[in-house]
Design a protein around this motif. Sequence first.
Motif, PDB file in Angstrom:
ATOM      1  N   HIS A  27       0.866  -1.177   0.000  1.00  0.00           N
ATOM      2  CA  HIS A  27       0.000   0.000   0.000  1.00  0.00           C
ATOM      3  C   HIS A  27       0.902   1.225   0.000  1.00  0.00           C
ATOM      4  O   HIS A  27       1.708   1.398   0.922  1.00  0.00           O
ATOM      5  N   LEU A  28       0.765   2.060  -1.012  1.00  0.00           N
ATOM      6  CA  LEU A  28       1.600   3.249  -1.147  1.00  0.00           C
ATOM      7  C   LEU A  28       0.721   4.482  -1.279  1.00  0.00           C
ATOM      8  O   LEU A  28      -0.420   4.401  -1.739  1.00  0.00           O
ATOM      9  N   ARG A  29       1.282   5.624  -0.899  1.00  0.00           N
ATOM     10  CA  ARG A  29       0.586   6.912  -1.027  1.00  0.00           C
ATOM     11  C   ARG A  29       1.550   7.961  -1.548  1.00  0.00           C
ATOM     12  O   ARG A  29       2.744   7.918  -1.255  1.00  0.00           O
ATOM     13  N   ARG A  30       0.982   8.886  -2.288  1.00  0.00           N
ATOM     14  CA  ARG A  30       1.754  10.049  -2.728  1.00  0.00           C
ATOM     15  C   ARG A  30       0.909  11.277  -2.441  1.00  0.00           C
ATOM     16  O   ARG A  30      -0.157  11.460  -3.026  1.00  0.00           O
ATOM     17  N   ILE A  31       1.400  12.102  -1.523  1.00  0.00           N
ATOM     18  CA  ILE A  31       0.667  13.295  -1.113  1.00  0.00           C
ATOM     19  C   ILE A  31       1.565  14.503  -1.321  1.00  0.00           C
ATOM     20  O   ILE A  31       2.677  14.564  -0.794  1.00  0.00           O
ATOM     21  N   ASP A  32       1.070  15.456  -2.132  1.00  0.00           N
ATOM     22  CA  ASP A  32       1.796  16.700  -2.398  1.00  0.00           C
ATOM     23  C   ASP A  32       0.789  17.838  -2.374  1.00  0.00           C
ATOM     24  O   ASP A  32       0.115  18.104  -3.367  1.00  0.00           O
ATOM     25  N   PRO A  33       0.656  18.516  -1.213  1.00  0.00           N
ATOM     26  CA  PRO A  33      -0.340  19.579  -1.097  1.00  0.00           C
ATOM     27  C   PRO A  33      -0.147  20.716  -2.115  1.00  0.00           C
ATOM     28  O   PRO A  33      -1.117  21.315  -2.556  1.00  0.00           O
ATOM     29  N   SER A  34       1.089  20.979  -2.510  1.00  0.00           N
ATOM     30  CA  SER A  34       1.326  22.075  -3.454  1.00  0.00           C
ATOM     31  C   SER A  34       0.709  21.783  -4.819  1.00  0.00           C
ATOM     32  O   SER A  34       0.419  22.711  -5.582  1.00  0.00           O
ATOM     33  N   GLN A  35       0.500  20.507  -5.139  1.00  0.00           N
ATOM     34  CA  GLN A  35      -0.120  20.121  -6.412  1.00  0.00           C
ATOM     35  C   GLN A  35      -1.533  19.574  -6.220  1.00  0.00           C
ATOM     36  O   GLN A  35      -2.116  19.029  -7.153  1.00  0.00           O
ATOM     37  N   ASN A  36      -2.074  19.702  -5.011  1.00  0.00           N
ATOM     38  CA  ASN A  36      -3.389  19.146  -4.674  1.00  0.00           C
ATOM     39  C   ASN A  36      -3.449  17.652  -5.019  1.00  0.00           C
ATOM     40  O   ASN A  36      -4.430  17.165  -5.564  1.00  0.00           O
TER      41      ASN A  36
END
Length: 88
Positions: free
Chosen positions: A8-17
Amino acid sequence: MNELRPVHLRRIDPSQNMRRFYSLSVQPTLFGGASLVRDWGRIGTRGQSMIETFDTPAEAGDAMTRLERRKRRRGYLDPYAPRSGRRE
């Protein structure tokens, strides 16, 4: 066969929503083969799925390893792994 654990992987980048998930698992088939099950999409949605069938569990495991490596290179991380770095 040694049991492959789901990834299970996640990619979170608030600057790119950006809030994405990617999951991989190997499931046995009724005929002695194995299927690689992939799920992906935006966190909080159902997302999409794809099932790819292989003749042997080893082939499915190799494909799973390749996909996991590719996703990690693109910035996906294990959400349960301890984070190294900054604590202030």
